[in-house]
Scaffold this motif. Structure first.
Motif, short mmCIF file in Angstrom:
data_model
loop_
_atom_site.label_atom_id
_atom_site.label_comp_id
_atom_site.label_asym_id
_atom_site.label_seq_id
_atom_site.Cartn_x
_atom_site.Cartn_y
_atom_site.Cartn_z
N GLN A 114 -31.91 -12.20 20.65
CA GLN A 114 -31.20 -10.70 20.25
C GLN A 114 -30.42 -10.33 21.42
OE1 GLN A 114 -31.60 -9.41 17.33
NE2 GLN A 114 -33.00 -10.80 16.70
N GLU A 115 -30.97 -10.19 22.46
CA GLU A 115 -30.12 -9.85 23.81
C GLU A 115 -29.14 -10.35 23.75
OE1 GLU A 115 -29.37 -7.25 27.30
OE2 GLU A 115 -30.96 -7.19 25.21
N LEU A 116 -28.28 -12.05 23.38
CA LEU A 116 -28.02 -12.47 23.86
C LEU A 116 -26.49 -12.39 22.54
CD1 LEU A 116 -25.59 -15.12 24.93
CD2 LEU A 116 -26.75 -16.55 23.30
N LEU A 117 -27.28 -12.31 21.69
CA LEU A 117 -26.27 -11.51 20.62
C LEU A 117 -26.10 -10.21 21.00
CD1 LEU A 117 -28.48 -13.05 17.60
CD2 LEU A 117 -26.48 -13.74 18.71
N ARG A 118 -26.53 -9.27 21.38
CA ARG A 118 -25.83 -8.11 21.64
C ARG A 118 -24.95 -7.98 22.54
NH1 ARG A 118 -26.53 -3.86 25.55
NH2 ARG A 118 -27.69 -5.30 26.59
N CYS A 119 -25.18 -8.74 23.83
CA CYS A 119 -23.92 -8.97 24.82
C CYS A 119 -22.80 -9.29 22.99
CB CYS A 119 -24.10 -9.79 25.17
SG CYS A 119 -25.65 -9.49 26.29
N ILE A 120 -22.68 -10.60 22.68
CA ILE A 120 -21.86 -11.31 22.09
C ILE A 120 -20.54 -10.09 21.15
CG2 ILE A 120 -20.75 -12.67 20.54
CD1 ILE A 120 -23.68 -14.31 21.29
N ARG A 121 -21.53 -9.33 20.69
CA ARG A 121 -21.61 -8.36 20.02
C ARG A 121 -20.65 -7.17 20.60
NH1 ARG A 121 -25.70 -7.04 18.28
NH2 ARG A 121 -25.34 -8.06 15.99
N SER A 122 -20.98 -7.08 21.58
CA SER A 122 -20.06 -6.03 22.33
C SER A 122 -18.78 -6.60 23.00
CB SER A 122 -21.03 -5.82 23.99
OG SER A 122 -21.01 -6.96 24.92
N GLN A 123 -18.45 -8.04 22.95
CA GLN A 123 -17.40 -8.25 22.89
C GLN A 123 -16.74 -9.52 22.65
OE1 GLN A 123 -15.35 -8.12 26.35
NE2 GLN A 123 -16.56 -6.92 27.15
N MET A 124 -17.34 -8.81 21.05
CA MET A 124 -16.48 -9.39 19.82
C MET A 124 -14.91 -9.72 19.82
SD MET A 124 -17.96 -9.02 15.96
CE MET A 124 -17.66 -7.20 15.74
N ASP A 125 -14.46 -8.36 20.43
CA ASP A 125 -12.83 -8.66 19.70
C ASP A 125 -12.06 -10.05 20.81
OD1 ASP A 125 -13.17 -6.17 18.26
OD2 ASP A 125 -12.75 -4.98 19.61
N SER A 126 -12.68 -10.20 22.10
CA SER A 126 -11.93 -10.44 22.95
C SER A 126 -12.63 -12.12 22.22
CB SER A 126 -12.32 -10.70 24.29
OG SER A 126 -13.81 -10.41 24.43
N LEU A 127 -13.68 -12.42 22.35
CA LEU A 127 -14.48 -14.04 22.37
C LEU A 127 -13.29 -14.63 20.43
CD1 LEU A 127 -18.21 -13.43 22.43
CD2 LEU A 127 -16.44 -14.31 23.85
N LEU A 128 -13.63 -13.05 19.73
CA LEU A 128 -12.89 -13.89 18.61
C LEU A 128 -11.31 -14.01 18.06
CD1 LEU A 128 -15.49 -12.67 15.80
CD2 LEU A 128 -15.86 -15.08 16.67
N ALA A 129 -10.54 -14.33 19.13
CA ALA A 129 -9.40 -13.88 19.41
C ALA A 129 -8.37 -14.54 17.79
CB ALA A 129 -8.27 -14.74 20.38
N GLY A 130 -8.93 -14.90 17.27
CA GLY A 130 -7.77 -15.36 15.50
C GLY A 130 -7.64 -14.00 14.62
N LEU A 131 -8.59 -13.11 15.04
CA LEU A 131 -9.03 -11.98 13.90
C LEU A 131 -8.87 -10.67 14.69
CD1 LEU A 131 -10.57 -11.69 11.53
CD2 LEU A 131 -12.26 -11.46 11.86
N PRO A 132 -7.53 -9.72 13.92
CA PRO A 132 -7.35 -8.67 14.63
C PRO A 132 -8.45 -7.76 13.98
CG PRO A 132 -5.31 -9.42 12.99
CD PRO A 132 -6.94 -10.49 13.19
N LYS A 133 -7.85 -6.51 14.88
CA LYS A 133 -8.98 -5.56 14.92
C LYS A 133 -9.73 -4.77 13.61
CE LYS A 133 -11.13 -1.99 17.93
NZ LYS A 133 -11.28 -1.20 19.39
N LYS A 134 -8.01 -4.64 12.93
CA LYS A 134 -7.96 -3.51 11.84
C LYS A 134 -8.66 -4.65 10.93
CE LYS A 134 -3.52 -1.44 13.34
NZ LYS A 134 -2.20 -0.81 12.67
N GLU A 135 -8.62 -5.82 10.84
CA GLU A 135 -8.56 -6.88 9.55
C GLU A 135 -10.68 -6.64 9.50
OE1 GLU A 135 -9.01 -11.25 7.89
OE2 GLU A 135 -7.32 -10.26 9.23
#
Length: 532
Positions: A114-135
């Motif tokens: 759960q803690e690892l998933l929370r950390c991934i969610r905090s940097q989700m925009d940078s980790l998912l580079a192919g998906l725009p933030k608006k979408e």
């Protein structure tokens, strides 16, 4: 080791580069402070995007229920099963158990994951580079709206809300109708006061007032459609000799407008009652058959929903609506109430006063069973409620008859039950007993035991008095000093000794012969006088 991460846009599968980071979870957030640090811990392996909002809604509802959706199933078959060596990190334990059963994969779900998933969610925009933030934002908003509509549409409390609102509206309508009818009777009573005593039914009274208007038109108005012949004649006769005041046309017009409102509200209340009955039969048929639609709807409204009512025990259902009296009784250490809203049920109303508590307890127990069947059962019918109602009616008959049954051996003979009728007897105080003139005193008769005790006392007193008199005589018979001594011989001396022995009284063990001090003083005085 792979990590399954759920997003509103689709499923992301990350690869954990350093497995030792999972054990050092306390300092893991420092690695995710920057996008560069996050990329050194996890790396995006694959991303399965949802085609539209409908697919996202289906996947989300499946995840809530702990089931595997179609997009997730495809992603696991295509990307995960071939590359997972030992473990798959999943956030939801229910979903992990479903994946383990379906694909025979070892899934891990704990606080470190759960803690690892929370950390991934905090940097989700940078980790998912192919998906725009608006979408991503648009997908999250659309999924939230769709999920809210889905929950509202398929909520089990939805029909309960309609029942609660209908019952509350019925109660409000009853209050308003009572106020309006009371106002109409009082208002028209100034003009025609006799009509209120002749017609006691409120609906008939309002309709008659609407047709008649002023009492002058009562003889010309045909009331045969509303009233029977005898009441119609009484109304017309009373209108001719009425003692009411005269009113104007404007007054009677406003009174008739009020009558129109009362009639329309009454019709609406009838339609609302039919609607409530239909809803209750569809939602809780067993409870409706057992205690009626109005009492059942009030219990559901008091509990909040049918599911909440099913979770309550029978003892709580019995006193629903009497919470104030219950807490007051507990505070003052008095008797707690036996019934609340269930008091108005038909079965409790038929009981005598002494049996209302027993019947309310039995009815609450059966109502709890019926509610649970209605709430959690499938393809529910009203057979259970009808069966319980028949049992309670038989039990009520036995309670009212005093548990009397047929005599054994005579099948045709029936016991004749005679009700007990209390006779009120009035006793009057006789005035003659207060008169005490010319009345002889009543002697009290002693019991034989009392007579024996009193006889013993009298005997003891007589013995004591005799002994005291003998002592006094012997003391007084002593010779005086001046008298000459008589010649004495041995025989006289012996006789004298015998007489002294005889004169001495024998001591009695039960009576004490001790003389009081006053007797001793008297003896001394007598001796001194004798010596002189």
């Amino acid at each position: 080791m792979l990590v399954l991460f759920e997003t509103p846009a689709g499923y992301a599968i990350f690869k954990l580069l350093d497995e030792s980071k999972l054990s050092e979870i306390d300092n893991l957030y420092q690695e995710f402070n920057t996008p560069e640090g996050a990329s050194t811990v996890v790396k995006l392996k694959n991303f399965v995007k949802f085609e539209d909002t409908t697919e996202a809604l289906a996947a989300t509802t499946a995840a809530i229920e702990g089931k595997i959706s179609k997009p997730l199933k495809k992603a696991l078959k295509k990307y995960v099963c071939k590359e997972v060596q030992d473990q798959l990190l999943v956030g939801d334990s229910k979903l992990g158990s479903a994946i383990r059963e379906k694909f025979d994969l070892q899934c891990v779900s704990n606080t470190n994951v759960q803690e690892l998933l929370r950390c991934i969610r905090s940097q989700m925009d940078s980790l998912l580079a192919g998906l725009p933030k608006k979408e991503m934002t648009a997908m999250a908003l659309g999924l939230a709206h769709s999920l809210s509509r889905y929950k509202l549409k398929f909520s089990p409390d939805k029909i309960d809300t309609m029942i609660v609102q209908a019952q509350c509206l019925l109660d409000d309508l009853d209050k308003e109708l009572n106020n309006y009818i009371m106002r109409c009777r009082e208002w028209y009573g100034w003009h025609f006061p006799e009509l209120g005593k002749i017609i006691t039914d409120n609906t008939l009274f309002v309709k008659v007032v609407k047709l008649i208007g002023t009492r002058d038109y009562a003889s010309k108005t045909d009331l045969s459609d509303i009233l029977p012949e005898d009441l119609e004649e009484k109304v017309k006769e009373a209108a001719e000799i009425s003692m009411g005041t005269e009113i104007s046309e404007d007054d009677i017009m406003n009174i008739q407008n009020l009558c129109d409102e009362i009639i329309s509200i009454t019709d609406y209340r009838t339609h609302l009652t039919d609607y409530l009955k239909a809803r209750m039969m569809a939602m809780a048929p067993n409870l409706t058959v057992l205690i009626g639609e109005h009492i059942g709807a009030r219990l559901i409204a008091h509990a909040g929903s049918l599911m909440n009512l099913a979770k309550h025990p029978a003892s709580t259902i019995q006193i629903f609506g009497a919470e104030k009296a219950l807490f007051r009784a507990l505070k003052t250490k008095k008797d707690t109430p036996k019934y609340g809203l269930i008091y108005h049920a038909q079965l409790v109303g038929q009981c005598s006063t002494k049996n209302k508590g027993k019947m309310s307890r039995m009815l609450a127990a059966k109502a709890a069973l019926a509610t649970r069947v209605d709430a959690f059962g499938e393809d529910v019918s009203f057979e259970l409620g009808a069966e319980h109602k028949v049992k309670l009616e038989n039990r009520l008959r036995l309670l009212e008859e005093g548990n009397l049954r047929r005599i054994s051996g005579t099948g045709k003979a029936k016991i004749k039950f005679e009700k007990y009728h209390s006779k009120s007897e009035v006793y009057q105080y006789p005035d003659a007993s207060d008169n005490t003139i010319d009345k002889k005193p009543i002697k009290r008769e002693h019991s034989p035991d009392e007579d024996q005790v009193s006889a013993k006392k009298i005997k003891l007193e007589n013995d004591v008095s005799k002994v005291s008199l003998k002592n006094i005589k012997t003391e007084n018979e002593e010779p005086a000093e001046d008298a000459l001594p008589e010649p004495s011989s041995e025989k006289k001396k012996k006789k004298k000794r015998k007489s002294e022995v005889k004169t001495e009284p024998e001591p009695e063990p039960e009576v004490s012969l001790e003389e009081p001090k006053s007797e001793k003083k008297k003896k001394k005085k007598r001796q001194s006088q004798a010596d002189e």
